[in-house]
Design a protein around this motif. Structure first.
Motif, short mmCIF file in Angstrom:
data_model
loop_
_atom_site.label_atom_id
_atom_site.label_comp_id
_atom_site.label_asym_id
_atom_site.label_seq_id
_atom_site.Cartn_x
_atom_site.Cartn_y
_atom_site.Cartn_z
N TRP A 1 0.61 -1.12 -0.01
CA TRP A 1 -0.05 -0.04 -0.11
C TRP A 1 1.00 1.40 0.11
CZ3 TRP A 1 -2.59 -2.00 5.10
CH2 TRP A 1 -3.46 -3.08 4.88
N LEU A 2 0.54 2.27 -1.04
CA LEU A 2 1.41 3.31 -1.14
C LEU A 2 0.52 4.54 -1.25
CD1 LEU A 2 4.17 5.02 -1.41
CD2 LEU A 2 3.88 4.27 -3.77
N LEU A 3 0.94 5.69 -0.49
CA LEU A 3 0.17 6.99 -0.79
C LEU A 3 1.08 8.02 -0.41
CD1 LEU A 3 -2.39 8.54 -1.27
CD2 LEU A 3 -2.80 8.56 1.39
N ASP A 4 1.54 8.64 -1.40
CA ASP A 4 2.76 9.58 -1.51
C ASP A 4 2.42 10.68 -2.40
OD1 ASP A 4 3.28 8.60 -3.94
OD2 ASP A 4 5.27 8.19 -3.73
N SER A 5 0.95 10.69 -3.07
CA SER A 5 0.58 11.97 -3.81
C SER A 5 -1.07 11.96 -3.50
CB SER A 5 0.95 11.65 -5.11
OG SER A 5 0.12 10.49 -5.77
N PHE A 6 -1.61 12.90 -3.99
CA PHE A 6 -3.12 13.31 -3.75
C PHE A 6 -3.73 12.03 -4.66
CE2 PHE A 6 -7.17 14.96 -5.38
CZ PHE A 6 -7.45 15.50 -4.22
N VAL A 7 -4.76 11.70 -3.74
CA VAL A 7 -5.98 10.70 -4.26
C VAL A 7 -6.98 11.46 -3.92
CG1 VAL A 7 -6.83 8.29 -3.94
CG2 VAL A 7 -4.22 8.61 -3.70
N GLU A 8 -7.98 11.36 -5.20
CA GLU A 8 -9.18 11.96 -4.98
C GLU A 8 -10.24 10.92 -4.12
OE1 GLU A 8 -12.79 13.75 -8.11
OE2 GLU A 8 -10.94 12.75 -8.75
N ASN A 9 -11.03 11.62 -3.11
CA ASN A 9 -11.90 10.84 -2.41
C ASN A 9 -11.19 9.78 -1.37
OD1 ASN A 9 -13.93 11.98 -3.41
ND2 ASN A 9 -14.35 10.80 -5.39
N ALA A 10 -9.98 10.12 -0.99
CA ALA A 10 -9.00 9.36 -0.22
C ALA A 10 -10.01 8.79 1.07
CB ALA A 10 -8.00 10.07 0.16
N ASP A 11 -11.04 9.49 1.56
CA ASP A 11 -11.71 9.13 2.72
C ASP A 11 -12.77 8.23 2.28
OD1 ASP A 11 -13.09 11.09 0.92
OD2 ASP A 11 -14.64 11.65 2.70
N LYS A 12 -12.93 7.98 1.12
CA LYS A 12 -13.86 6.86 0.68
C LYS A 12 -13.29 5.74 0.18
CE LYS A 12 -17.48 10.01 -1.00
NZ LYS A 12 -18.43 10.44 -2.24
N GLU A 13 -11.96 5.70 -0.04
CA GLU A 13 -10.91 4.75 -0.62
C GLU A 13 -10.40 4.26 0.65
OE1 GLU A 13 -11.00 3.32 -3.20
OE2 GLU A 13 -11.30 4.38 -4.83
N GLU B 1 3.93 4.56 3.09
CA GLU B 1 4.00 3.05 2.26
C GLU B 1 4.21 1.93 3.41
OE1 GLU B 1 6.77 1.53 -1.52
OE2 GLU B 1 7.66 2.90 -0.21
N THR B 2 3.43 0.81 2.99
CA THR B 2 3.21 -0.56 4.09
C THR B 2 3.43 -1.46 3.20
OG1 THR B 2 1.68 0.70 5.26
CG2 THR B 2 1.71 -1.73 5.37
N TYR B 3 4.39 -2.46 3.46
CA TYR B 3 4.81 -3.66 2.89
C TYR B 3 3.98 -4.74 3.87
CZ TYR B 3 7.74 -1.82 -0.79
OH TYR B 3 8.02 -1.24 -1.81
N ALA C 1 2.98 7.40 7.35
CA ALA C 1 1.50 6.74 7.68
C ALA C 1 1.02 5.81 7.09
CB ALA C 1 0.46 8.17 7.56
N MET C 2 0.14 4.91 7.77
CA MET C 2 -0.41 3.64 7.20
C MET C 2 -1.82 3.90 6.87
SD MET C 2 -0.70 -0.36 8.56
CE MET C 2 -2.31 0.04 9.59
N GLY C 3 -2.12 3.82 5.63
CA GLY C 3 -3.49 4.06 5.18
C GLY C 3 -4.01 2.36 4.97
N PHE C 4 -5.53 2.22 5.62
CA PHE C 4 -5.74 0.96 5.78
C PHE C 4 -7.03 0.99 4.54
CE2 PHE C 4 -7.94 -2.93 6.86
CZ PHE C 4 -6.99 -3.57 7.76
#
Length: 380
Positions: free
Chosen positions: A229-241, A260-262, A355-358
C-alpha cells in the motif's frame, strides 16, 4: 528427569507471566459487560521513558427508542424494538442497573484512595456523574482539572494508579426520551526494571518477535499473500477509499497521510474457524509472553482474543500489536493486525514507513498505489 521438571516449571512461569492483564476493576468490568456493545478494551504499552502503562476502559451507551410520534427513529442498543413502551422501560431499568453497579464498586474503593472526587447532578432529565480516584500517586505527581465539574486527571508517571468515570445524559429534542454516554477508565503506570534510572526505552526487536510467531502462522490451511500500500501523492476521495489511517503528526496540529506499507496477509477461509481460533490463541499467547519478557521495548498491544470484523462502513477495530521504533535509529513501524470479513480470518503482518492507510478493500488487494488497485488473482 531433572531437565524435564525444569522445563515444565519454566513453561508454567511463562504461562503465568503472559496471562491476560489483570486490574483492580476486573469484577466491575465483568458486571458491566452486558451493558456495552463495544466491549471492554485493555491496552498495554511502552511509550518511552522506561515505563509501561496499562489502560482498561469501557464505553457505556444509553439511548431510548423514539417513535415516529416524536419525529425521530433514534438508536437502540438492546435486543428488541417490537414494543416501544416495553423497550423504553427496559432501557430505564438497564441504565439504573449499570449506574448502580458503577457506584457500588467505585464507592467501595474510594476509602482506599490517596485522593478521590465524586460529583453528581440530576436536574430535569439531565444527568452528570463524575468520579476521579487516585489509588496511588507516582513520584512528582501532578493533577489537572479537566472540566467545570472538577473532574481530575493525573500524569502517567511510574507508580500512578487511577480510576475515572464520567457519565452525561440529556433529553432528546422530543423532551420525552433520553440519551447518554459514559466512560469508565482504569490506568496504571510502572517503571521497567533496570531502566527506571535511565528513563529510556529501546526499539522493538521485530525480527526476534517474528521468530516466535512465524511458525504459528505457517501452518497447513493458511494461505499467504504479499501486499503493498502506497500513498505519497494526492488521491481523490481518499476518505472513501481508505477505512482508517495511522497518521503522522506534523507537530503543528496537522497530520500527514503519506506513507508506504509492505506486508504479508495470512488468510484462513471462513469454514476453518477452528483453525483460525487456534492460531489466534497461540499468537496472542506468544505476543503477551514476548511483551512481558521485553517490557523495555517500545510497543502497544491491545488485548482482545477475538477476531474483529472490518467491513465498511463499520468502525475500524482490531486485535493489534503496534511495534514502534526509536526515530533516530529506524524510521519504520510494524503492525500485527488480526481481523476478519465475510470471506474469512486474517493476520496482517505489516512494515510501515510514514502513515499507514488501511484501504477499504484491504482483503482483496495485492497492491494499492496512489489510488491504482491490483487485486489478488481469483479473490475479487
Amino acid at each position: 528427569m531433572k531437565q524435564i521438571i525444569f522445563t515444565a516449571m519454566l513453561l508454567t512461569c511463562i504461562v503465568n507471566a503472559s496471562a491476560q492483564e489483570k486490574t483492580k476493576l476486573d469484577n466491575l468490568f465483568k458486571e458491566l459487560k452486558p451493558f456495552t456493545h463495544k466491549g471492554i478494551t485493555t491496552t498495554r504499552g511502552n511509550y518511552g521513558k522506561g515505563q509501561t502503562t496499562t489502560i482498561s476502559q469501557v464505553y457505556i451507551g444509553f439511548n431510548e427508542y423514539c417513535s415516529s410520534i416524536c419525529g425521530e427513529e433514534g438508536e437502540f442498543w438492546g435486543d428488541s424494538i417490537w414494543n416501544q413502551s416495553t423497550t423504553n422501560k427496559t432501557d430505564h431499568q438497564s441504565k439504573e442497573r449499570f449506574l448502580n453497579i458503577v457506584r457500588h464498586h467505585l464507592d467501595s474503593i474510594m476509602p482506599m484512595a490517596e485522593e478521590c472526587y465524586h460529583f453528581e447532578s440530576h436536574n430535569q432529565g439531565i444527568d452528570t456523574i463524575r468520579y476521579s480516584i487516585c489509588l496511588h500517586s507516582g513520584k512528582n505527581q501532578t493533577k489537572r482539572c479537566d472540566n467545570k465539574q472538577g473532574n481530575y486527571s493525573y500524569n502517567n508517571v511510574p507508580g500512578t494508579e487511577t480510576v475515572s468515570f464520567s457519565y452525561d445524559s440529556d433529553l432528546k429534542f422530543c423532551k420525552r426520551h433520553h440519551k447518554g454516554e459514559g466512560l469508565l477508565k482504569y490506568s496504571r503506570t510502572e517503571s521497567v526494571p533496570d531502566h527506571q534510572s535511565t528513563e529510556k526505552s529501546i526499539s522493538f526487536d521485530w525480527a526476534q518477535y517474528m521468530q516466535t510467531i512465524t511458525p504459528l502462522l505457517n501452518q497447513q490451511g493458511v494461505i499467504q499473500h504479499k501486499f503493498h500500500w502506497l500513498l505519497d501523492s494526492f488521491v481523490e476521495n481518499a476518505d472513501k477509499e481508505y477505512l482508517y489511517f495511522h497518521v503522522i503528526s506534523n507537530g503543528d496540529g496537522s497530520y500527514d497521510l503519506r506513507g508506504e506499507t509492505y506486508g504479508t496477509m495470512y488468510f484462513i477461509p471462513r469454514n476453518q474457524k477452528i483453525l483460525a481460533d487456534s492460531i489466534l490463541k497461540s499468537v496472542d499467547f506468544a505476543t503477551q509472553t514476548y511483551i512481558y519478557q521485553h517490557p523495555e521495548q517500545l510497543y502497544e498491544y491491545r488485548f482482545n482474543p477475538h477476531f474483529q470484523t472490518i467491513t465498511p462502513p463499520q468502525e475500524y477495530q482490531n486485535h493489534e500489536l503496534l511495534a514502534t521504533r526509536d526515530k533516530r535509529e529506524n524510521p519504520y513501524n510494524h503492525h500485527l493486525i488480526v481481523c476478519s470479513d465475510i470471506r474469512g480470518y486474517y493476520f496482517l503482518v505489516c512494515e510501515t514507513k510514514g502513515a499507514m492507510g488501511f484501504p477499504r478493500e484491504w482483503g482483496v488487494l495485492k497492491s494499492f498505489v496512489n489510488g491504482k488497485k491490483e487485486y489478488i488473482k481469483g479473490v475479487k
